[in-house]
Design a protein around this motif. Structure first.
Motif, PDB file in Angstrom:
ATOM      1  N   THR A 119       1.087  -1.112   0.140  1.00 30.64           N
ATOM      2  CA  THR A 119      -0.101   0.192  -0.374  1.00 30.64           C
ATOM      3  C   THR A 119       0.678   1.163  -0.229  1.00 30.64           C
ATOM      4  N   THR A 120       0.444   2.421  -0.488  1.00 34.68           N
ATOM      5  CA  THR A 120       0.977   3.418  -0.358  1.00 34.68           C
ATOM      6  C   THR A 120       0.485   4.246   0.802  1.00 34.68           C
ATOM      7  N   MET A 121       0.084   3.960   1.061  1.00 33.11           N
ATOM      8  CA  MET A 121       0.046   4.748   2.670  1.00 33.11           C
ATOM      9  C   MET A 121       0.714   4.510   4.231  1.00 33.11           C
ATOM     10  N   VAL A 122       1.466   5.200   4.682  1.00 30.92           N
ATOM     11  CA  VAL A 122       2.241   4.695   5.435  1.00 30.92           C
ATOM     12  C   VAL A 122       1.796   5.784   7.273  1.00 30.92           C
ATOM     13  N   THR A 123       0.653   6.058   6.955  1.00 34.95           N
ATOM     14  CA  THR A 123       0.601   7.419   7.996  1.00 34.95           C
ATOM     15  C   THR A 123       0.261   5.420   9.020  1.00 34.95           C
ATOM     16  N   ARG A 124       0.458   5.431  10.155  1.00 30.40           N
ATOM     17  CA  ARG A 124      -0.642   4.560  11.318  1.00 30.40           C
ATOM     18  C   ARG A 124      -1.118   6.037  12.087  1.00 30.40           C
ATOM     19  N   ILE A 125      -1.955   4.987  12.552  1.00 32.59           N
ATOM     20  CA  ILE A 125      -2.190   5.482  14.224  1.00 32.59           C
ATOM     21  C   ILE A 125      -2.235   4.315  15.222  1.00 32.59           C
ATOM     22  N   PRO A 126      -0.857   4.395  15.873  1.00 29.73           N
ATOM     23  CA  PRO A 126      -0.518   3.818  16.988  1.00 29.73           C
ATOM     24  C   PRO A 126      -1.613   2.839  18.009  1.00 29.73           C
ATOM     25  N   ASP A 127      -2.302   4.482  18.568  1.00 28.34           N
ATOM     26  CA  ASP A 127      -3.128   4.696  20.005  1.00 28.34           C
ATOM     27  C   ASP A 127      -4.492   4.098  19.357  1.00 28.34           C
ATOM     28  N   LEU A 128      -4.626   2.777  19.921  1.00 30.44           N
ATOM     29  CA  LEU A 128      -5.834   2.009  19.664  1.00 30.44           C
ATOM     30  C   LEU A 128      -7.303   3.208  20.112  1.00 30.44           C
ATOM     31  N   GLN A 129      -7.300   3.174  20.864  1.00 28.63           N
ATOM     32  CA  GLN A 129      -8.381   4.606  21.457  1.00 28.63           C
ATOM     33  C   GLN A 129      -8.311   5.361  20.061  1.00 28.63           C
ATOM     34  N   ASP A 130      -7.264   6.436  20.173  1.00 27.29           N
ATOM     35  CA  ASP A 130      -7.338   6.861  18.616  1.00 27.29           C
ATOM     36  C   ASP A 130      -7.657   6.667  17.598  1.00 27.29           C
ATOM     37  N   ARG A 131      -7.583   5.145  17.605  1.00 34.92           N
ATOM     38  CA  ARG A 131      -8.172   4.629  16.476  1.00 34.92           C
ATOM     39  C   ARG A 131      -9.686   4.575  16.020  1.00 34.92           C
ATOM     40  N   LYS A 132     -10.095   4.075  17.424  1.00 36.97           N
ATOM     41  CA  LYS A 132     -11.182   3.722  17.254  1.00 36.97           C
ATOM     42  C   LYS A 132     -12.757   4.802  17.511  1.00 36.97           C
ATOM     43  N   ASP A 133     -11.527   5.864  17.900  1.00 38.60           N
ATOM     44  CA  ASP A 133     -12.458   7.978  17.869  1.00 38.60           C
ATOM     45  C   ASP A 133     -12.533   7.957  16.597  1.00 38.60           C
ATOM     46  N   VAL A 134     -11.361   7.761  15.396  1.00 38.98           N
ATOM     47  CA  VAL A 134     -11.467   8.377  13.862  1.00 38.98           C
ATOM     48  C   VAL A 134     -12.309   7.336  13.702  1.00 38.98           C
ATOM     49  N   ILE A 135     -12.133   6.034  13.436  1.00 40.15           N
ATOM     50  CA  ILE A 135     -12.742   5.434  13.023  1.00 40.15           C
ATOM     51  C   ILE A 135     -14.766   5.840  13.232  1.00 40.15           C
ATOM     52  N   SER A 136     -15.295   6.397  14.686  1.00 41.50           N
ATOM     53  CA  SER A 136     -16.125   6.742  15.362  1.00 41.50           C
ATOM     54  C   SER A 136     -16.989   8.363  14.171  1.00 41.50           C
ATOM     55  N   TYR A 137     -15.541   9.135  14.175  1.00 43.80           N
ATOM     56  CA  TYR A 137     -16.354  10.006  13.327  1.00 43.80           C
ATOM     57  C   TYR A 137     -16.427   9.546  11.835  1.00 43.80           C
ATOM     58  N   LEU A 138     -15.810   8.714  11.592  1.00 44.55           N
ATOM     59  CA  LEU A 138     -15.195   8.114   9.439  1.00 44.55           C
ATOM     60  C   LEU A 138     -17.358   7.450   9.878  1.00 44.55           C
ATOM     61  N   LYS A 139     -17.594   6.972  10.297  1.00 39.18           N
ATOM     62  CA  LYS A 139     -18.554   6.422  10.484  1.00 39.18           C
ATOM     63  C   LYS A 139     -19.918   7.648  10.275  1.00 39.18           C
ATOM     64  N   THR A 140     -19.536   8.622  10.724  1.00 39.30           N
ATOM     65  CA  THR A 140     -20.598   9.342  10.605  1.00 39.30           C
ATOM     66  C   THR A 140     -20.413  10.742   8.864  1.00 39.30           C
ATOM     67  N   LEU A 141     -19.959  10.035   8.618  1.00 39.95           N
ATOM     68  CA  LEU A 141     -19.328  11.125   7.045  1.00 39.95           C
ATOM     69  C   LEU A 141     -20.100  10.417   6.053  1.00 39.95           C
ATOM     70  N   TYR A 142     -21.011  10.898   5.155  1.00 40.56           N
ATOM     71  CA  TYR A 142     -21.374  10.087   3.578  1.00 40.56           C
ATOM     72  C   TYR A 142     -21.258  10.967   3.031  1.00 40.56           C
TER      73      TYR A 142
END
Length: 124
Positions: free
Chosen positions: A101-124
């Motif tokens: 993959t060309t994506m190199v950025t990662r989110i190492p913290d589990l809670q940060d990932r959960k928070d970002v994913i919760s935000y992504l779920k609101t986007l349509y």
């Protein structure tokens, strides 16, 4: 002491003990939106193309299928469907889930990932 007297207490105890774990598992949308700022250099949330694809409507979408974006051959061939679980794994270590993959950025913290994913779920 009667078991009937203990049951409501046990239920209340389990509710109080388990409630924080359930709330934490969901993720904080507002915090996720703030954390997304580091992703916004490459990804939009409104359909606009940047270096990476827009993430509007990403949850439930098959990877590398949105038009007007360039994707690595590895991501195209992955056939991943972006669910909470696959997003969590990908954001944790993109190159581990999709070598090449060309994506190199990662989110190492589990809670940060959960928070970002919760935000992504609101986007349509």
């Amino acid at each position: 002491m009667s078991m009937n007297i203990l049951r409501p207490s046990i239920v209340l105890l389990f509710t109080l003990v388990l409630r924080p774990a359930v709330a934490q598992a969901e993720g904080d949308v507002a915090r996720g939106e703030k954390l997304f700022a580091r992703c916004s250099a490459c990804h939009s949330t409104d359909g606009t193309r940047k270096i990476g694809p827009t993430l509007a409507g990403v949850v439930g979408r098959t990877a590398a299928t949105i038009g007007n974006a360039r994707f690595s051959k590895a991501l195209i061939e992955s056939e991943i469907i972006w669910t909470e679980e696959t997003l969590e794994e990908y954001l944790s270590e993109p190159k581990k889930l999709v070598p090449g993959t060309t994506m190199v950025t990662r989110i190492p913290d589990l809670q940060d990932r959960k928070d970002v994913i919760s935000y992504l779920k609101t986007l349509y």
